[in-house]
Motif scaffolding. Structure first.
Motif, PDB file in Angstrom:
ATOM      1  N   ARG A 226       0.840  -1.192   0.000  1.00  0.00           N
ATOM      2  CA  ARG A 226       0.000   0.000   0.000  1.00  0.00           C
ATOM      3  C   ARG A 226       0.881   1.250   0.000  1.00  0.00           C
ATOM      4  O   ARG A 226       1.896   1.311   0.710  1.00  0.00           O
ATOM      5  N   ILE A 227       0.507   2.244  -0.762  1.00  0.00           N
ATOM      6  CA  ILE A 227       1.203   3.530  -0.724  1.00  0.00           C
ATOM      7  C   ILE A 227       0.827   4.235   0.573  1.00  0.00           C
ATOM      8  O   ILE A 227      -0.355   4.456   0.853  1.00  0.00           O
ATOM      9  N   GLU A 228       1.832   4.560   1.381  1.00  0.00           N
ATOM     10  CA  GLU A 228       1.622   5.286   2.632  1.00  0.00           C
ATOM     11  C   GLU A 228       2.516   6.521   2.624  1.00  0.00           C
ATOM     12  O   GLU A 228       3.728   6.404   2.450  1.00  0.00           O
ATOM     13  N   LEU A 229       1.919   7.682   2.828  1.00  0.00           N
ATOM     14  CA  LEU A 229       2.644   8.935   2.694  1.00  0.00           C
ATOM     15  C   LEU A 229       3.030   9.484   4.064  1.00  0.00           C
ATOM     16  O   LEU A 229       2.154   9.686   4.924  1.00  0.00           O
ATOM     17  N   PRO A 230       4.308   9.729   4.303  1.00  0.00           N
ATOM     18  CA  PRO A 230       4.756  10.297   5.583  1.00  0.00           C
ATOM     19  C   PRO A 230       4.077  11.640   5.860  1.00  0.00           C
ATOM     20  O   PRO A 230       3.914  12.472   4.963  1.00  0.00           O
ATOM     21  N   ALA A 231       3.698  11.836   7.105  1.00  0.00           N
ATOM     22  CA  ALA A 231       2.952  13.035   7.483  1.00  0.00           C
ATOM     23  C   ALA A 231       3.259  13.409   8.926  1.00  0.00           C
ATOM     24  O   ALA A 231       3.887  12.649   9.664  1.00  0.00           O
ATOM     25  N   ARG A 232       2.806  14.595   9.311  1.00  0.00           N
ATOM     26  CA  ARG A 232       2.929  15.058  10.700  1.00  0.00           C
ATOM     27  C   ARG A 232       1.581  15.578  11.141  1.00  0.00           C
ATOM     28  O   ARG A 232       0.895  16.261  10.393  1.00  0.00           O
ATOM     29  N   TRP A 233       1.193  15.239  12.373  1.00  0.00           N
ATOM     30  CA  TRP A 233      -0.098  15.674  12.899  1.00  0.00           C
ATOM     31  C   TRP A 233       0.098  16.664  14.040  1.00  0.00           C
ATOM     32  O   TRP A 233       1.118  16.661  14.728  1.00  0.00           O
ATOM     33  N   PHE A 234      -0.918  17.513  14.209  1.00  0.00           N
ATOM     34  CA  PHE A 234      -0.919  18.542  15.262  1.00  0.00           C
ATOM     35  C   PHE A 234      -2.298  18.603  15.889  1.00  0.00           C
ATOM     36  O   PHE A 234      -3.307  18.612  15.189  1.00  0.00           O
TER      37      PHE A 234
END
Length: 239
Positions: A226-234
């Motif tokens: 699966r394509i999983e895109l690195p991210a940051r949450w706030f």
């Protein structure tokens, strides 16, 4: 400053050519991979009796889940075609959808006047917004939550560009869902990593919690990954 006509047109054409049905857009992942874990991060800080507004709701998949965790859920999107998708898919769910340009300060103020201080859920909107519009998008979050609401914002990091490039350059080229993103002129992971927290701070938002995550997509590589895109949450509070 409002979004450009080209940007608005790109989103209208994307959603206008996207079939009804779950998962047709590459980011339209099941809420168990999106709004569900995100709600668990937000709820320790947010009053579930307040309305939650899903900014950039698309076809409303995450909005409908949010309605099961908060007293009321409202989904808004720049694209009329997206809002129509969301309404068709709702089938009596206790949610509502409306068209809203987050850079239209008068419209954002009117929404806040109608709902009062609300909670906000925003998944991957700033990173693909036009550079000149990003401060207004961050300001819209602050304007909607006021002093009592709380926001959950998750945005792609620059590492996502590498993942997308690898997917696009794989043998056979990008999958059909990723192809449509490029075909309609959408630009994922376009913001620099330091830009997102700076914009949030400049909008008067205070970070209560944050962390690294990924945003699972609905498309897979040739090897089945699966394509999983690195991210940051706030998790954010207002003034």
């Amino acid at each position: 400053m409002n979004v450009s006509d080209k940007y608005r047109s790109n989103w209208e054409s994307f959603w206008g050519e996207t079939p009804d049905g779950h998962g047709e857009a590459i980011w339209d992942s099941d809420p168990s991979l999106g709004a569900a874990p995100h709600s668990e991060l937000l709820l320790p800080y947010a009053d579930p009796e307040r309305t939650i507004v899903d900014l950039g709701c698309g076809n409303g998949t995450q909005t409908r889940f949010l309605a099961t965790r908060f007293a009321r859920a409202v989904g808004v999107d720049l694209s009329h075609a997206a809002v129509e998708h969301a309404r068709r898919a709702s089938k009596g769910d206790a949610v509502e959808f409306e068209q809203l340009d987050l850079t239209d300060t008068h419209a954002v103020h009117a929404l806040h006047e109608r709902l009062g201080d609300a909670n906000v859920y925003m998944r991957a909107v700033i990173h693909q917004s036009e550079p000149h519009a990003r401060p207004a998008v961050a300001a819209a979050v602050a304007g909607i939550i006021g002093s009592e609401g709380r926001a959950f914002v998750v945005e792609l990091t620059s590492a996502s560009r590498d993942v997308l490039q690898n997917a696009a350059s794989a043998p056979g080229g990008p999958g059909p869902k990723l192809q449509r993103v490029f075909h309609h002129g959408l630009k994922p992971a376009d913001a620099a990593d330091g830009e997102i927290p700076r914009l949030l701070s400049e909008a008067g938002l205070t970070v209560l919690a944050d962390g690294a995550t990924t945003l699972p997509q609905t498309e897979y590589l040739a090897d089945g990954t699966r394509i999983e895109l690195p991210a940051r949450w706030f998790v954010l509070a207002g003034a």
